[in-house]
Write a protein that holds these residues in place. Sequence first.
Motif, PDB file in Angstrom:
ATOM      1  N   ARG A 241       1.008  -1.217  -0.117  1.00  0.00           N
ATOM      2  CA  ARG A 241      -0.067  -0.105  -0.005  1.00  0.00           C
ATOM      3  C   ARG A 241       0.693   1.378  -0.068  1.00  0.00           C
ATOM      4  N   ASP A 242       1.946   1.354   0.592  1.00  0.00           N
ATOM      5  CA  ASP A 242       2.717   2.347   0.748  1.00  0.00           C
ATOM      6  C   ASP A 242       3.184   2.716  -0.818  1.00  0.00           C
ATOM      7  N   ARG A 243       3.728   1.754  -1.406  1.00  0.00           N
ATOM      8  CA  ARG A 243       4.279   1.903  -2.691  1.00  0.00           C
ATOM      9  C   ARG A 243       3.096   2.491  -3.613  1.00  0.00           C
ATOM     10  N   GLU A 244       1.905   1.988  -3.666  1.00  0.00           N
ATOM     11  CA  GLU A 244       0.712   2.236  -4.185  1.00  0.00           C
ATOM     12  C   GLU A 244       0.326   3.782  -4.251  1.00  0.00           C
ATOM     13  N   ARG A 245       0.437   4.304  -2.839  1.00  0.00           N
ATOM     14  CA  ARG A 245       0.461   5.561  -2.416  1.00  0.00           C
ATOM     15  C   ARG A 245       1.267   6.459  -3.131  1.00  0.00           C
ATOM     16  N   GLN A 246       2.687   6.461  -3.247  1.00  0.00           N
ATOM     17  CA  GLN A 246       3.575   6.706  -3.740  1.00  0.00           C
ATOM     18  C   GLN A 246       3.479   6.841  -5.346  1.00  0.00           C
ATOM     19  N   ASN A 247       2.954   5.889  -5.929  1.00  0.00           N
ATOM     20  CA  ASN A 247       2.864   5.723  -7.276  1.00  0.00           C
ATOM     21  C   ASN A 247       1.529   5.531  -7.802  1.00  0.00           C
ATOM     22  N   PRO A 248       0.733   6.530  -7.612  1.00  0.00           N
ATOM     23  CA  PRO A 248      -0.981   6.389  -7.918  1.00  0.00           C
ATOM     24  C   PRO A 248      -1.058   6.082  -9.591  1.00  0.00           C
ATOM     25  N   ASP A 249      -0.240   6.959 -10.500  1.00  0.00           N
ATOM     26  CA  ASP A 249      -0.350   6.724 -11.724  1.00  0.00           C
ATOM     27  C   ASP A 249       0.150   5.390 -12.192  1.00  0.00           C
ATOM     28  N   LEU A 250       0.810   4.632 -11.541  1.00  0.00           N
ATOM     29  CA  LEU A 250       0.859   3.265 -11.763  1.00  0.00           C
ATOM     30  C   LEU A 250      -0.280   2.283 -11.535  1.00  0.00           C
ATOM     31  N   VAL A 251      -0.937   2.532 -10.421  1.00  0.00           N
ATOM     32  CA  VAL A 251      -2.124   1.822 -10.116  1.00  0.00           C
ATOM     33  C   VAL A 251      -3.216   2.325 -10.952  1.00  0.00           C
ATOM     34  N   ARG A 252      -3.394   3.473 -11.147  1.00  0.00           N
ATOM     35  CA  ARG A 252      -4.624   3.979 -12.195  1.00  0.00           C
ATOM     36  C   ARG A 252      -3.990   5.092 -13.138  1.00  0.00           C
ATOM     37  N   PRO A 253      -3.360   4.561 -14.016  1.00  0.00           N
ATOM     38  CA  PRO A 253      -2.710   5.392 -15.210  1.00  0.00           C
ATOM     39  C   PRO A 253      -3.656   6.295 -15.892  1.00  0.00           C
ATOM     40  N   PRO A 254      -3.085   7.488 -16.230  1.00  0.00           N
ATOM     41  CA  PRO A 254      -4.052   8.407 -17.144  1.00  0.00           C
ATOM     42  C   PRO A 254      -4.467   7.743 -18.371  1.00  0.00           C
ATOM     43  N   SER A 255      -5.535   8.080 -18.803  1.00  0.00           N
ATOM     44  CA  SER A 255      -6.343   7.419 -19.988  1.00  0.00           C
ATOM     45  C   SER A 255      -4.991   7.657 -21.337  1.00  0.00           C
ATOM     46  N   THR A 256      -4.425   8.623 -21.203  1.00  0.00           N
ATOM     47  CA  THR A 256      -3.535   8.949 -22.278  1.00  0.00           C
ATOM     48  C   THR A 256      -2.179   8.095 -22.302  1.00  0.00           C
ATOM     49  N   ASP A 257      -1.864   7.506 -21.341  1.00  0.00           N
ATOM     50  CA  ASP A 257      -0.944   6.675 -21.270  1.00  0.00           C
ATOM     51  C   ASP A 257      -0.904   5.496 -22.209  1.00  0.00           C
ATOM     52  N   HIS A 258      -0.028   4.896 -23.152  1.00  0.00           N
ATOM     53  CA  HIS A 258      -0.084   3.787 -24.034  1.00  0.00           C
ATOM     54  C   HIS A 258       1.020   3.098 -24.447  1.00  0.00           C
ATOM     55  N   GLY A 259       1.106   1.816 -24.684  1.00  0.00           N
ATOM     56  CA  GLY A 259       2.211   1.322 -25.009  1.00  0.00           C
ATOM     57  C   GLY A 259       3.218   0.684 -23.827  1.00  0.00           C
ATOM     58  N   THR A 260       4.456   0.417 -23.937  1.00  0.00           N
ATOM     59  CA  THR A 260       5.365   0.021 -23.449  1.00  0.00           C
ATOM     60  C   THR A 260       6.702   0.798 -23.262  1.00  0.00           C
ATOM     61  N   LEU A 261       7.036   1.183 -22.110  1.00  0.00           N
ATOM     62  CA  LEU A 261       8.249   2.102 -21.932  1.00  0.00           C
ATOM     63  C   LEU A 261       9.121   1.545 -20.899  1.00  0.00           C
ATOM     64  N   SER A 262      10.417   1.615 -20.774  1.00  0.00           N
ATOM     65  CA  SER A 262      11.158   0.966 -19.873  1.00  0.00           C
ATOM     66  C   SER A 262      11.061   2.236 -18.542  1.00  0.00           C
ATOM     67  N   ASN A 263      11.128   1.321 -17.262  1.00  0.00           N
ATOM     68  CA  ASN A 263      11.028   1.937 -16.115  1.00  0.00           C
ATOM     69  C   ASN A 263      12.081   3.290 -15.875  1.00  0.00           C
ATOM     70  N   MET A 264      11.566   4.307 -15.571  1.00  0.00           N
ATOM     71  CA  MET A 264      12.327   5.596 -15.631  1.00  0.00           C
ATOM     72  C   MET A 264      12.335   6.144 -14.099  1.00  0.00           C
ATOM     73  N   ARG A 265      12.158   5.232 -13.059  1.00  0.00           N
ATOM     74  CA  ARG A 265      11.909   5.892 -11.857  1.00  0.00           C
ATOM     75  C   ARG A 265      12.648   4.840 -10.944  1.00  0.00           C
ATOM     76  N   TRP A 266      13.271   5.310 -10.050  1.00  0.00           N
ATOM     77  CA  TRP A 266      13.982   4.719  -8.888  1.00  0.00           C
ATOM     78  C   TRP A 266      14.093   5.428  -7.788  1.00  0.00           C
ATOM     79  N   SER A 267      13.859   5.014  -6.300  1.00  0.00           N
ATOM     80  CA  SER A 267      14.361   5.624  -5.178  1.00  0.00           C
ATOM     81  C   SER A 267      15.486   5.145  -4.618  1.00  0.00           C
ATOM     82  N   PHE A 268      16.297   6.080  -4.033  1.00  0.00           N
ATOM     83  CA  PHE A 268      17.493   5.749  -3.249  1.00  0.00           C
ATOM     84  C   PHE A 268      17.259   5.048  -2.271  1.00  0.00           C
ATOM     85  N   ALA A 269      15.990   4.906  -1.682  1.00  0.00           N
ATOM     86  CA  ALA A 269      15.443   4.106  -0.643  1.00  0.00           C
ATOM     87  C   ALA A 269      15.732   2.391  -0.802  1.00  0.00           C
ATOM     88  N   ASP A 270      15.691   2.514  -2.266  1.00  0.00           N
ATOM     89  CA  ASP A 270      15.565   1.060  -2.823  1.00  0.00           C
ATOM     90  C   ASP A 270      17.123   0.498  -3.062  1.00  0.00           C
TER      91      ASP A 270
END
Length: 458
Positions: free
Chosen positions: A90-119
């Motif tokens: 749930r913590d990750r979902e709250r930090q990344n809401p647009d992965l849980v519920r992407p905007p309708s304009t998102d489309h296709g497959t892109l490589s990951n472009m996010r990382w947290s130093f916490a990881d």
Amino acid sequence: MHKSILLSLGLLLVATANPVPNENIQRLSKIPASSSQEYFFGGDQTGTSRPFTPGHQDPYDRKVDPVGDDLEPLPYRNGDGATVMGPRNRDRERQNPDLVRPPSTDHGTLSNMRWSFADSHTRIEEGGWTRQTTIRELPTSKELAGVNMRLDTGVIRELHWHKEAEWAFMLSGNARVTGLDTEGGSFIDDVEAGDLWYWPPGHPHSIQGLGPNGTEFLLIFDDGNFSEDSTFLLSDWMAHTPKSVLSENFRIPPEIFNSIPKSEKYIFQGSKPGSISAEKPKGFKKSTKSFTHKMLAQEPEITSSGGEVRITDSKRNFPISKSVAAAHLKINPGAIREMHWHPHADEWSYFIRGRARVTVFAAEGNARTFDYMAGDVGIVPKNMGHFVENLSDDEPLEMLEIFRADEFLDFSLFQWLGETPQRLVAEHVFKDDKKAAKMLLEQIEGGEKDPIKEKFEY
């Protein structure tokens, strides 16, 4: 039916005697996807106006800030979707809401472009620590790598050099940096939060924490494959050199070197340094170059309607920084870093404060939205269109845009369209809607660049 489901769930939880972190979430995870609004807001139909509910409608894909608004993201969008029945972070979902519920304009497959130093893995040393984000942690981090380092007061990052250039941004505290240039000139300076330093490849240098709390800083290296473990260290070199050679080199008996470290020191507790003038060695030859710069002490290069931009690069104000250019952005609550792209280098973003939404447009109909918060790293490959939106309407967003380049460059969509013949623009965007075309053309007239636009109420 619904009551029996909830009763069965309650009996199951009692029977297993497992702790329940959030009763409401457990309840939601088990109800049928077709259930009515009563299971989201107790039958209160006003719940249809809230995000992440079955009845919520938003054809414009407005931003949502689950952290600031204390919301639980669920994959519902404009009547489609369902609850999540399986395990959840749930913590990750709250930090990344647009992965849980992407905007309708998102489309296709892109490589990951996010990382947290916490990881990132943290290497803990005497009086300090370090962690890195490289191409190994974030495969899209091809042009640059980052290291987050902490040195307590008096703690030393030992004398060393790298194959890569090193650029740094002071996040907190105070530090002393020392180094040598290729002409035999020495450099010593004390830096504080908001200051930079830059060492070209192969230039030997050191860092020591000062003041009551030492320092923390971000290091940037001009190669995504960089590894902090591949640094050339003074103690490591001497430990792997025959003592007879050390004797010949320094002109003292070899037995004197019996007490040198058996391996690298890397980060270690040192004594409290004196003033710079008191610490200068005999025969000190001051370098003609400056390897530090006070970035946040600059006057903003651009004061926009929604924030401030400070740019530091070798063309403007930091001549030594030949391979790294950067901008520091303060984005006011609700404001947006306008739609733009960078023609010459990937953007390596570091988020210092706040929360952001970024959509990356990769051509060929591909777009994906990522969310960031303090301590996160974002990548936008060169020429890919994007924006940075402050998710919060109450808190400012602070970030760095960093590039493997000698100059900061970008193209503004707003400016481009404003400087293009209006007929051409109108026929591209609103060919069959003259009213809408007129409204757009009035806004872009003159094409003045406004990198950070204030919040727009509509």
